[in-house]
Design a protein around this motif. Sequence first.
Motif, PDB file in Angstrom:
ATOM      1  N   VAL A  61       0.823  -1.308   0.179  1.00  0.00           N
ATOM      2  CA  VAL A  61       0.180   0.437  -0.101  1.00  0.00           C
ATOM      3  C   VAL A  61       0.887   1.144  -0.041  1.00  0.00           C
ATOM      4  O   VAL A  61       1.436   1.098   0.847  1.00  0.00           O
ATOM      5  CB  VAL A  61      -0.846  -0.502   1.634  1.00  0.00           C
ATOM      6  CG1 VAL A  61      -1.057   0.929   1.045  1.00  0.00           C
ATOM      7  CG2 VAL A  61      -1.423  -1.138   1.068  1.00  0.00           C
ATOM      8  N   GLN A  62       0.223   2.125  -0.952  1.00  0.00           N
ATOM      9  CA  GLN A  62       1.256   3.352  -1.495  1.00  0.00           C
ATOM     10  C   GLN A  62       0.552   4.154   0.174  1.00  0.00           C
ATOM     11  O   GLN A  62      -0.492   4.402  -0.279  1.00  0.00           O
ATOM     12  CB  GLN A  62       1.803   3.929  -2.284  1.00  0.00           C
ATOM     13  CG  GLN A  62       1.934   5.094  -2.335  1.00  0.00           C
ATOM     14  CD  GLN A  62       2.635   5.301  -3.715  1.00  0.00           C
ATOM     15  OE1 GLN A  62       2.111   5.554  -5.054  1.00  0.00           O
ATOM     16  NE2 GLN A  62       2.773   6.624  -4.100  1.00  0.00           N
ATOM     17  N   PHE A  63       0.974   4.765   0.454  1.00  0.00           N
ATOM     18  CA  PHE A  63       0.125   6.271   1.241  1.00  0.00           C
ATOM     19  C   PHE A  63       0.555   7.194   0.996  1.00  0.00           C
ATOM     20  O   PHE A  63       2.172   8.026   0.579  1.00  0.00           O
ATOM     21  CB  PHE A  63       0.312   6.034   2.646  1.00  0.00           C
ATOM     22  CG  PHE A  63      -0.190   4.438   3.194  1.00  0.00           C
ATOM     23  CD1 PHE A  63      -1.319   4.934   4.083  1.00  0.00           C
ATOM     24  CD2 PHE A  63       0.953   4.241   3.856  1.00  0.00           C
ATOM     25  CE1 PHE A  63      -2.163   3.050   4.417  1.00  0.00           C
ATOM     26  CE2 PHE A  63       0.253   2.263   4.127  1.00  0.00           C
ATOM     27  CZ  PHE A  63      -1.452   2.236   3.781  1.00  0.00           C
TER      28      PHE A  63
ATOM     29  N   LEU B 145      -2.946   3.751  -1.391  1.00  0.00           N
ATOM     30  CA  LEU B 145      -3.470   2.557  -2.987  1.00  0.00           C
ATOM     31  C   LEU B 145      -2.839   2.281  -2.059  1.00  0.00           C
ATOM     32  O   LEU B 145      -1.502   1.729  -2.356  1.00  0.00           O
ATOM     33  CB  LEU B 145      -2.655   3.956  -3.804  1.00  0.00           C
ATOM     34  CG  LEU B 145      -2.805   2.767  -4.614  1.00  0.00           C
ATOM     35  CD1 LEU B 145      -3.881   3.594  -5.415  1.00  0.00           C
ATOM     36  CD2 LEU B 145      -1.691   3.869  -5.936  1.00  0.00           C
ATOM     37  N   GLY B 146      -4.233   0.499  -3.083  1.00  0.00           N
ATOM     38  CA  GLY B 146      -3.679  -0.726  -2.755  1.00  0.00           C
ATOM     39  C   GLY B 146      -2.570  -1.171  -4.137  1.00  0.00           C
ATOM     40  O   GLY B 146      -3.037  -1.006  -4.775  1.00  0.00           O
TER      41      GLY B 146
ATOM     42  N   HIS C  53      -4.163  -1.626  -9.748  1.00  0.00           N
ATOM     43  CA  HIS C  53      -3.621  -0.645  -8.276  1.00  0.00           C
ATOM     44  C   HIS C  53      -5.210   0.272  -7.955  1.00  0.00           C
ATOM     45  O   HIS C  53      -5.845   0.085  -9.304  1.00  0.00           O
ATOM     46  CB  HIS C  53      -3.409   0.620  -8.491  1.00  0.00           C
ATOM     47  CG  HIS C  53      -2.970   1.435  -9.651  1.00  0.00           C
ATOM     48  ND1 HIS C  53      -2.836   0.583 -10.908  1.00  0.00           N
ATOM     49  CD2 HIS C  53      -4.388   2.719  -9.961  1.00  0.00           C
ATOM     50  CE1 HIS C  53      -3.153   1.629 -11.796  1.00  0.00           C
ATOM     51  NE2 HIS C  53      -3.593   2.439 -11.373  1.00  0.00           N
ATOM     52  N   GLU C  54      -5.587   0.141  -6.793  1.00  0.00           N
ATOM     53  CA  GLU C  54      -7.167   0.456  -6.687  1.00  0.00           C
ATOM     54  C   GLU C  54      -6.978   1.207  -4.801  1.00  0.00           C
ATOM     55  O   GLU C  54      -6.268   0.905  -4.399  1.00  0.00           O
ATOM     56  CB  GLU C  54      -8.416  -0.403  -6.624  1.00  0.00           C
ATOM     57  CG  GLU C  54      -9.130  -0.313  -6.177  1.00  0.00           C
ATOM     58  CD  GLU C  54     -10.524  -1.620  -5.864  1.00  0.00           C
ATOM     59  OE1 GLU C  54     -11.238  -1.848  -4.907  1.00  0.00           O
ATOM     60  OE2 GLU C  54      -9.751  -1.905  -6.775  1.00  0.00           O
ATOM     61  N   VAL C  55      -7.751   2.481  -4.858  1.00  0.00           N
ATOM     62  CA  VAL C  55      -7.803   3.095  -3.640  1.00  0.00           C
ATOM     63  C   VAL C  55      -8.199   2.514  -2.246  1.00  0.00           C
ATOM     64  O   VAL C  55      -9.600   1.597  -2.928  1.00  0.00           O
ATOM     65  CB  VAL C  55      -8.614   3.926  -3.762  1.00  0.00           C
ATOM     66  CG1 VAL C  55      -8.569   5.164  -2.298  1.00  0.00           C
ATOM     67  CG2 VAL C  55      -7.371   5.854  -4.754  1.00  0.00           C
TER      68      VAL C  55
ATOM     69  N   VAL D 150       4.769   1.882   1.314  1.00  0.00           N
ATOM     70  CA  VAL D 150       5.562   3.030   0.693  1.00  0.00           C
ATOM     71  C   VAL D 150       4.911   4.346   0.811  1.00  0.00           C
ATOM     72  O   VAL D 150       3.483   4.320   0.552  1.00  0.00           O
ATOM     73  CB  VAL D 150       5.283   2.287  -1.303  1.00  0.00           C
ATOM     74  CG1 VAL D 150       6.552   3.000  -2.187  1.00  0.00           C
ATOM     75  CG2 VAL D 150       5.371   0.911  -0.795  1.00  0.00           C
ATOM     76  N   GLY D 151       6.277   5.234   0.906  1.00  0.00           N
ATOM     77  CA  GLY D 151       5.657   7.113   1.032  1.00  0.00           C
ATOM     78  C   GLY D 151       6.871   7.887   0.343  1.00  0.00           C
ATOM     79  O   GLY D 151       8.023   7.019   0.892  1.00  0.00           O
TER      80      GLY D 151
END
Length: 199
Positions: free
Chosen positions: A31-33, A70-71, A78-80, A116-117
């Motif tokens: 997951v990207q934050f 964001l997954g 990818h999906e919120v 991830v961020g």
Amino acid sequence: SLRTLNQRINVVVQKLPLLAGQPLSDIPPVVQFDGIYFTLLKRTLQTKPDARGRLRREVRTGKRVALVALGLWPEGRHEVRGWTLAGEEGTEDWKSFLLTLPDRGLALANGFRLAVGDGAGGRREALQFVYYQQLPFERCHFHKIKRIVHREYLRFQSSQRSAPRGGKSPGAKDGSGGAGATEAVLSEVARARTGQCAL
């Protein structure tokens, strides 16, 4: 028209809180934050005449940020997976958002493996608090490279200002003022990819 667009946006915004609180059935391993900043327009009670003399309500602007999860899946999907509005990207703002995600299913036991961020705000501290320091965190390579390029650009600008008029700037090759800066950026990117550059 602008009025129609605003009406449609308002309909979507009213439904978003319902979607934001739903349990997650498909848990991504990564997951990207990130915080996405935008300008919010608010109409006030004060009025002022426009160019044609008509009274219009004054509009004030203010910065807000949407905290987004964001997954990411191995096959490229990818999906919120979650979001909320906040005033800033502080640790407490991230904590209040992240604390809602494990209850919805975004937990290590369900296959969540990596966050991830970028390095801004209190995101990492909030993730360590919510996931008990058991969740690995990776800096986003895009943000790393963007920061390196920006830093080298500022160095190049500084060297251009300090160079004598009519002469070559430090790092220039064959009259090309940007060659030295470009080589520096590429070497910094290579070091960042191998973990030798602390950003």
